[in-house]
Structures are given as C-alpha cells and as structure tokens.
Design a protein around this motif. Sequence first.
Motif, PDB file in Angstrom:
ATOM      1  N   GLY A  94      32.968  29.474  44.485  1.00  0.00           N
ATOM      2  CA  GLY A  94      34.412  29.284  44.379  1.00  0.00           C
ATOM      3  C   GLY A  94      35.046  29.896  43.153  1.00  0.00           C
ATOM      4  N   ARG A  95      34.343  30.825  42.526  1.00  0.00           N
ATOM      5  CA  ARG A  95      34.869  31.495  41.337  1.00  0.00           C
ATOM      6  C   ARG A  95      34.737  33.009  41.498  1.00  0.00           C
ATOM      7  NH1 ARG A  95      31.525  28.761  36.659  1.00  0.00           N
ATOM      8  NH2 ARG A  95      29.875  29.385  38.088  1.00  0.00           N
ATOM      9  N   ALA A  96      35.736  33.717  41.001  1.00  0.00           N
ATOM     10  CA  ALA A  96      35.698  35.178  41.010  1.00  0.00           C
ATOM     11  C   ALA A  96      35.147  35.654  39.679  1.00  0.00           C
ATOM     12  CB  ALA A  96      37.099  35.738  41.223  1.00  0.00           C
ATOM     13  N   ALA A  97      34.249  36.621  39.729  1.00  0.00           N
ATOM     14  CA  ALA A  97      33.685  37.213  38.517  1.00  0.00           C
ATOM     15  C   ALA A  97      34.504  38.445  38.143  1.00  0.00           C
ATOM     16  CB  ALA A  97      32.225  37.592  38.735  1.00  0.00           C
ATOM     17  N   LEU A  98      35.133  38.386  36.968  1.00  0.00           N
ATOM     18  CA  LEU A  98      35.902  39.510  36.448  1.00  0.00           C
ATOM     19  C   LEU A  98      35.201  40.048  35.207  1.00  0.00           C
ATOM     20  CD1 LEU A  98      39.541  38.083  36.626  1.00  0.00           C
ATOM     21  CD2 LEU A  98      38.353  39.457  38.332  1.00  0.00           C
ATOM     22  N   MET A  99      35.212  41.359  35.063  1.00  0.00           N
ATOM     23  CA  MET A  99      34.629  41.965  33.874  1.00  0.00           C
ATOM     24  C   MET A  99      35.733  42.180  32.853  1.00  0.00           C
ATOM     25  SD  MET A  99      32.307  45.344  33.350  1.00  0.00           S
ATOM     26  CE  MET A  99      30.819  44.490  33.823  1.00  0.00           C
ATOM     27  N   LEU A 100      35.543  41.628  31.662  1.00  0.00           N
ATOM     28  CA  LEU A 100      36.453  41.802  30.543  1.00  0.00           C
ATOM     29  C   LEU A 100      35.868  42.889  29.650  1.00  0.00           C
ATOM     30  CD1 LEU A 100      38.911  40.920  28.856  1.00  0.00           C
ATOM     31  CD2 LEU A 100      37.473  39.125  27.866  1.00  0.00           C
ATOM     32  N   VAL A 101      36.623  43.970  29.468  1.00  0.00           N
ATOM     33  CA  VAL A 101      36.150  45.132  28.718  1.00  0.00           C
ATOM     34  C   VAL A 101      36.984  45.280  27.446  1.00  0.00           C
ATOM     35  CG1 VAL A 101      35.831  47.641  28.769  1.00  0.00           C
ATOM     36  CG2 VAL A 101      35.468  46.301  30.854  1.00  0.00           C
ATOM     37  N   ASN A 102      36.294  45.396  26.316  1.00  0.00           N
ATOM     38  CA  ASN A 102      36.954  45.608  25.022  1.00  0.00           C
ATOM     39  C   ASN A 102      36.606  47.003  24.514  1.00  0.00           C
ATOM     40  OD1 ASN A 102      38.036  45.523  22.450  1.00  0.00           O
ATOM     41  ND2 ASN A 102      36.511  44.126  21.627  1.00  0.00           N
ATOM     42  N   LYS A 103      37.510  47.952  24.714  1.00  0.00           N
ATOM     43  CA  LYS A 103      37.303  49.305  24.185  1.00  0.00           C
ATOM     44  C   LYS A 103      38.228  49.560  23.001  1.00  0.00           C
ATOM     45  CE  LYS A 103      34.961  52.068  27.542  1.00  0.00           C
ATOM     46  NZ  LYS A 103      34.995  53.300  28.336  1.00  0.00           N
ATOM     47  N   THR A 104      38.580  48.472  22.309  1.00  0.00           N
ATOM     48  CA  THR A 104      39.362  48.621  21.088  1.00  0.00           C
ATOM     49  C   THR A 104      38.394  48.794  19.928  1.00  0.00           C
ATOM     50  OG1 THR A 104      39.384  46.266  20.507  1.00  0.00           O
ATOM     51  CG2 THR A 104      41.098  47.036  22.029  1.00  0.00           C
ATOM     52  N   LYS A 123      49.950  40.000  48.426  1.00  0.00           N
ATOM     53  CA  LYS A 123      49.654  38.561  48.390  1.00  0.00           C
ATOM     54  C   LYS A 123      49.170  38.186  46.989  1.00  0.00           C
ATOM     55  CE  LYS A 123      48.205  38.838  53.158  1.00  0.00           C
ATOM     56  NZ  LYS A 123      47.007  39.111  53.945  1.00  0.00           N
ATOM     57  N   THR A 124      49.833  37.208  46.397  1.00  0.00           N
ATOM     58  CA  THR A 124      49.520  36.811  45.032  1.00  0.00           C
ATOM     59  C   THR A 124      48.281  35.924  44.974  1.00  0.00           C
ATOM     60  OG1 THR A 124      51.847  36.925  44.434  1.00  0.00           O
ATOM     61  CG2 THR A 124      50.421  35.625  42.996  1.00  0.00           C
ATOM     62  N   ILE A 125      47.363  36.312  44.091  1.00  0.00           N
ATOM     63  CA  ILE A 125      46.182  35.494  43.801  1.00  0.00           C
ATOM     64  C   ILE A 125      46.475  34.690  42.539  1.00  0.00           C
ATOM     65  CG2 ILE A 125      43.703  35.522  43.282  1.00  0.00           C
ATOM     66  CD1 ILE A 125      43.738  38.333  44.795  1.00  0.00           C
ATOM     67  N   PHE A 126      46.918  35.368  41.489  1.00  0.00           N
ATOM     68  CA  PHE A 126      47.375  34.728  40.251  1.00  0.00           C
ATOM     69  C   PHE A 126      48.660  35.410  39.811  1.00  0.00           C
ATOM     70  CE2 PHE A 126      42.685  34.113  39.534  1.00  0.00           C
ATOM     71  CZ  PHE A 126      42.683  32.732  39.544  1.00  0.00           C
ATOM     72  N   LYS A 127      49.593  34.638  39.308  1.00  0.00           N
ATOM     73  CA  LYS A 127      50.808  35.207  38.731  1.00  0.00           C
ATOM     74  C   LYS A 127      50.981  34.610  37.344  1.00  0.00           C
ATOM     75  CE  LYS A 127      55.604  36.252  39.301  1.00  0.00           C
ATOM     76  NZ  LYS A 127      56.663  36.513  40.230  1.00  0.00           N
ATOM     77  N   ASN A 128      50.799  35.454  36.337  1.00  0.00           N
ATOM     78  CA  ASN A 128      50.882  35.021  34.935  1.00  0.00           C
ATOM     79  C   ASN A 128      50.032  33.791  34.663  1.00  0.00           C
ATOM     80  OD1 ASN A 128      52.643  37.104  34.077  1.00  0.00           O
ATOM     81  ND2 ASN A 128      54.350  36.004  35.002  1.00  0.00           N
ATOM     82  N   GLN A 129      48.841  33.774  35.245  1.00  0.00           N
ATOM     83  CA  GLN A 129      47.906  32.667  35.054  1.00  0.00           C
ATOM     84  C   GLN A 129      47.344  32.727  33.634  1.00  0.00           C
ATOM     85  OE1 GLN A 129      46.847  30.115  37.184  1.00  0.00           O
ATOM     86  NE2 GLN A 129      45.808  29.394  35.353  1.00  0.00           N
ATOM     87  N   LYS A 130      47.517  31.653  32.878  1.00  0.00           N
ATOM     88  CA  LYS A 130      46.982  31.586  31.514  1.00  0.00           C
ATOM     89  C   LYS A 130      45.469  31.417  31.586  1.00  0.00           C
ATOM     90  CE  LYS A 130      51.025  31.638  29.554  1.00  0.00           C
ATOM     91  NZ  LYS A 130      51.538  32.882  29.084  1.00  0.00           N
ATOM     92  N   GLU A 156      43.202  28.980  49.215  1.00  0.00           N
ATOM     93  CA  GLU A 156      44.154  30.047  49.554  1.00  0.00           C
ATOM     94  C   GLU A 156      43.799  31.337  48.818  1.00  0.00           C
ATOM     95  OE1 GLU A 156      48.894  30.984  48.967  1.00  0.00           O
ATOM     96  OE2 GLU A 156      48.270  28.890  49.088  1.00  0.00           O
ATOM     97  N   GLN A 157      43.505  31.222  47.526  1.00  0.00           N
ATOM     98  CA  GLN A 157      43.118  32.390  46.733  1.00  0.00           C
ATOM     99  C   GLN A 157      41.811  32.983  47.251  1.00  0.00           C
ATOM    100  OE1 GLN A 157      43.114  30.125  43.116  1.00  0.00           O
ATOM    101  NE2 GLN A 157      44.954  31.157  42.323  1.00  0.00           N
ATOM    102  N   MET A 158      40.874  32.106  47.591  1.00  0.00           N
ATOM    103  CA  MET A 158      39.570  32.535  48.096  1.00  0.00           C
ATOM    104  C   MET A 158      39.743  33.339  49.390  1.00  0.00           C
ATOM    105  SD  MET A 158      36.306  32.188  47.349  1.00  0.00           S
ATOM    106  CE  MET A 158      35.779  30.602  46.805  1.00  0.00           C
TER     107      MET A 158
END
Length: 181
Positions: A94-104, A123-130, A156-158
């Motif tokens: 029930g969780r999406a795996a996102l890759m966070l990349v830091n090229k700074t 179709k919105t999955i997240f809108k300004n989700q903190k 719904e997101q799934m």
Amino acid sequence: MKKMMLLLASLVALTACSQSKQDTKESTSTQMAKETKVSESSKKEKELKFVVAPQYEGKTSDLIELGKKLVKDHPEVGSEGNMALYFTGVISEGRAALMLVNKTDVNIKKDLNFSITWSYDGKTIFKNQKVSYFIKDSGELPSHTATLILLPLNEEQMAIVDGMSDPSKMTLQMSDVNAVE
C-alpha cells in the motif's frame, strides 16, 4: 528513460540548428576545443550513489536492491544542481516507492519538509501533499546520492497508480523544500 534521452537529443539538435551564421563560420579547431571541454566536464560529473539509513547499512531487502539497481542502471536521473523525485514503478504494502535524488552540492544533514504534486492522465494522486524526510529514519542524503522514500496510498490513489501504463501521462513535482531546524 528512452523518451528522456530522445527529448534531450532533440533539444541538442534544435539548439545546434538555431546557431547564428557567425557561429557556423567558426573554425573547426575552435569547435573541436568546445567539444573537448564539454566531454571533459561530462566526465567530471560526480557518480550517483544509493544510500540507506545507518540502521539498514549492511542489510538487504528487495527495496534496497531495487534502489541500488536503479542508480546503477540510470545514473543520469536528476539534473545537476537540483533535487528530484521519480516513481520507481514499485508499490509495496500500500505504499509507492519514490526515488529522491540529490544532485546539488549540498549534503542534506537535516530533516526536510517538501510538497509533492503527482498525477496521471489528469487524475490527482497527491496535490501539494506535505512530506517529511527524517534523517533519523532515512539517513543523511549527501551530494550526488539517491534514496527511496515510501508514501502511503489510499485505495483511490492505489487504483490510479496501478493503472499507470504510459509514463508520458504522469507528472510528479517536488516543491517547497525546506530544512527543519
């Protein structure tokens, strides 16, 4: 990724086609010098590494192996000087795996807060989700590294994420990145 490379190649071709007549009259040796500088700077770009939190170092899991494989197979993700998010295509428990990349050039040693806006085919999955990235849970994110973050999805997101098949219909944006004091 092929579409990204095609887009990049198209951009380079368009840029080359739009050069002024004066630029096209430059000598071959000057052009060769420019190409050499570009290829040398490309070589100097730092290698992207996958990191895990200290409590997971030396351990393995399907997600850790996925992260290592993605970084190895796609070191070009992210753009120099920026942080970015990418959907890995994996949904786990029930969780999406996102890759966070830091090229700074900044080593992330403090907790971060940021917002995610994610949609597919309108179709919105997240809108300004903190979202909060906690160093104690996820580890530091040095310059030119990537890690995975897991975001919980409701039914719904799934359903939207499960139905994604065309990457060109997806938008995923990260905004309002702030270090937590």
